[in-house]
Design a protein around this motif. Structure first.
Motif, mmCIF file in Angstrom:
data_model
loop_
_atom_site.group_PDB
_atom_site.id
_atom_site.type_symbol
_atom_site.label_atom_id
_atom_site.label_comp_id
_atom_site.label_asym_id
_atom_site.label_seq_id
_atom_site.Cartn_x
_atom_site.Cartn_y
_atom_site.Cartn_z
ATOM 1 N N ALA A 65 -5.743 -1.431 -5.542
ATOM 2 C CA ALA A 65 -5.073 -1.001 -4.391
ATOM 3 C C ALA A 65 -4.823 0.383 -4.256
ATOM 4 N N ALA A 66 -4.182 1.121 -5.423
ATOM 5 C CA ALA A 66 -3.721 2.302 -5.231
ATOM 6 C C ALA A 66 -5.076 3.294 -4.813
ATOM 7 N N MET A 67 -6.219 2.869 -4.980
ATOM 8 C CA MET A 67 -7.277 3.794 -4.793
ATOM 9 C C MET A 67 -8.090 3.358 -3.625
ATOM 10 N N LEU A 68 -7.936 2.307 -2.686
ATOM 11 C CA LEU A 68 -8.660 1.547 -1.753
ATOM 12 C C LEU A 68 -8.028 1.958 -0.462
ATOM 13 N N PRO A 69 -8.792 1.922 0.580
ATOM 14 C CA PRO A 69 -8.113 2.121 1.878
ATOM 15 C C PRO A 69 -7.476 1.183 2.427
ATOM 16 N N GLY A 70 -6.294 1.462 3.211
ATOM 17 C CA GLY A 70 -5.469 0.378 3.548
ATOM 18 C C GLY A 70 -5.984 -0.809 3.982
ATOM 19 N N LYS A 88 0.835 -1.202 0.063
ATOM 20 C CA LYS A 88 0.220 -0.020 -0.164
ATOM 21 C C LYS A 88 0.804 1.251 0.216
ATOM 22 N N LEU A 89 1.996 1.320 0.800
ATOM 23 C CA LEU A 89 2.851 2.434 0.796
ATOM 24 C C LEU A 89 3.316 2.859 -0.237
ATOM 25 N N ALA A 90 3.878 1.724 -1.205
ATOM 26 C CA ALA A 90 4.551 1.964 -2.437
ATOM 27 C C ALA A 90 3.517 2.437 -3.551
ATOM 28 N N LEU A 91 2.444 2.153 -3.346
ATOM 29 C CA LEU A 91 1.429 2.499 -4.331
ATOM 30 C C LEU A 91 0.865 4.114 -3.961
ATOM 31 N N VAL A 92 1.461 4.461 -2.793
ATOM 32 C CA VAL A 92 0.716 6.041 -2.483
ATOM 33 C C VAL A 92 1.845 7.224 -3.480
ATOM 34 N N PRO A 93 3.064 6.761 -3.385
ATOM 35 C CA PRO A 93 3.534 7.884 -4.738
ATOM 36 C C PRO A 93 3.306 7.578 -5.992
ATOM 37 N N VAL A 99 -2.442 -2.668 11.670
ATOM 38 C CA VAL A 99 -1.269 -1.587 11.403
ATOM 39 C C VAL A 99 -1.745 -0.805 10.454
ATOM 40 N N LEU A 100 -2.538 -0.977 9.200
ATOM 41 C CA LEU A 100 -2.937 -0.253 8.347
ATOM 42 C C LEU A 100 -3.646 0.728 8.908
ATOM 43 N N THR A 101 -4.470 0.568 10.162
ATOM 44 C CA THR A 101 -5.256 1.742 10.628
ATOM 45 C C THR A 101 -4.278 2.607 11.377
ATOM 46 N N LEU A 102 -3.132 2.412 11.524
ATOM 47 C CA LEU A 102 -2.065 3.212 12.130
ATOM 48 C C LEU A 102 -1.707 4.382 11.341
ATOM 49 N N PRO A 103 -1.543 5.624 11.898
ATOM 50 C CA PRO A 103 -0.810 6.629 11.153
ATOM 51 C C PRO A 103 0.666 6.462 10.653
ATOM 52 N N LEU A 104 1.046 5.972 9.676
ATOM 53 C CA LEU A 104 2.062 5.458 9.125
ATOM 54 C C LEU A 104 2.757 6.775 8.337
#
Length: 427
Positions: free
Chosen positions: A190-195, A122-127, A382-387
């Motif tokens: 996945a790029a558009m979905l919530p974590g 998920k983090l890789a798909l943010v940028p 983990v994906l509900t935490l502020p990463l």
């Protein structure tokens, strides 16, 4: 075509494990028994040939020992559709008990890497949110290089034969096509979905697998397995229709993205079902990943239309995707975190696959599936935490927690209800 995180814990259900106690390389056997006409005419040449054969056999043994140690050959894992369910035999159980500490350590490493792999996905798909297909292509080519390097080594050691490599490639083309659809559509969604939605929706792989194997292979499932599958489906439905932070997880206009993620699991399940023949796994994965890379490229015009990118703008899209991936250029915006996060995801994903194969080597498919299942609820939390690169945290709502509990219960019930088989069926 790596062992993708979205289907790995359940794709292992397609592996039947057997241990070959006595295996002779066809190539070394041929070298040790060949006697030419010139040998018969000159007895001394026969002695020289025998010495050469002994040296060749020793060299091949050394090569084989290297790849048995470092390329997961000590216990031989191959793909079977006829014996698709993992199981424990008496010998397998004794082996697992005797390797308890190694299995516990390997399981802990696998869980940690599995959670990191899912979170970094998920983090890789943010940028790379606007360029998921470019990331899919880079990832696929990475696996092409890795699998063919291993395949070359196994061929050089005599483990993979010319006959294996000469098989018709139409089978691998089909696998590559389905895997390409699964990877590309999965990344786009996945790029558009919530974590937290990603690990939940991806578990629909089990439902697809049960349906496809029943229709295509005529497989029969026990009542507990069917119940486990229904629990997984119920968990996904509850999570989709409830929401995060007392709201809807998906708005009506965004509902296509979760459906696309579910469809991507279906493509990957179909690919895993047709992997059928008893081939060396690196032969299947190498040629499958090669065709997958080709089809990801060929499908770009069709898949890019999902994001409103006309065909004429595709070259510009790829150029901008490369600039975003490298995070260079005056006009690059919104690509903070690249290339570190995408490269870290690719590295961890490959490390995760190696950890899974290593754990599979010292335990069984059931143990490995259960370990991968354990990572699902941890990842959701983990994906509900502020990463760092995902500051918009999404608190775990009660309904989402209930859906996750249903899903994990279904996965456990399905995997723990695997029927035991006689060890003779595994040899």
């Amino acid at each position: 075509m790596g062992l993708s995180y979205v289907s790995l814990s359940l794709r292992l259900n397609l592996f039947s494990v057997y241990h070959t106690h006595h295996h002779t390389s066809p190539r070394s056997h041929e070298n040790s028994t060949r006697v030419t006409n010139s040998d018969r005419k000159n007895p001394n040449m026969h002695e020289v040939a025998a010495t050469r054969s002994s040296f060749t056999s020793t060299l091949n043994s050394s090569r084989r020992a290297f790849f048995e140690r470092f390329v997961f050959r000590k216990r031989d894992y191959r793909i079977f559709v006829s014996d698709a369910e993992p199981s424990f035999s008496d010998d397998e159980g004794d082996f697992i008990v005797g390797n308890g500490r190694r299995i516990a350590f390997g399981s802990a490493i696998t869980v940690a890497l599995s959670v990191m792999n899912r979170v970094l996905y998920k983090l890789a798909l943010v940028p790379m949110q606007q360029y998921p297909f470019f990331l899919a292509q880079i990832t696929t080519f990475g696996y092409v290089a890795m699998y063919f390097s291993i395949l070359y080594g196994r061929y050089y050691a005599g483990i993979v034969t010319k006959e294996m490599l000469a098989l018709p490639k139409s089978h691998f083309m089909t696998i590559g096509f389905l895997e390409a659809l699964g990877v590309a559509s999965g990344m786009a969604a996945a790029a558009m979905l919530p974590g937290p939605a990603i690990p939940i929706l991806s578990q629909t792989f089990l439902v697809w697998q049960l349906v496809f194997s029943s229709l295509i292979l005529g497989r029969k499932y026990s009542l507990k397995q069917i119940l486990g599958c229904l629990l997984v489906a119920s968990g996904v439905v509850i999570a989709m229709t409830s929401g995060v932070d007392h709201g809807q997880m998906f708005t009506q206009e965004e509902f296509m993205w979760p459906m696309l993620m579910i469809a991507s699991s279906g493509f990957q399940a179909a690919a895993s079902i047709i992997k059928g023949k008893s081939l060396d796994i690196f032969v299947v994965n190498s040629f499958g990943s090669g065709f997958q890379a080709l089809f990801v490229l060929l499908l770009l015009p069709f898949l890019s239309n999902l994001r409103g990118i006309p065909f004429a703008e595709l070259p510009s899209y790829l150029k901008d995707g490369a600039a975003c991936f490298l995070n260079i250029g005056a006009n690059v915006t919104g690509c903070e975190g690249a290339p570190f996060l995408p490269l870290l995801y690719i590295a961890v994903n490959m490390g995760f696959n190696i950890a899974v194969l290593s754990l599979l080597k010292i335990s069984s498919a059931v143990v490995t599936s259960l370990v991968a299942t354990l990572s699902v609820p941890i990842t959701i939390y983990v994906l509900t935490l502020p990463l760092p690169n995902l500051p918009q945290s999404e608190p775990l709502s009660p309904f989402l927690a209930i859906g996750s509990a249903f899903l994990v219960s279904g996965l456990l019930l399905y995997n723990l209800s695997q029927p035991a088989k006689e060890s003779s069926k595994q040899n």
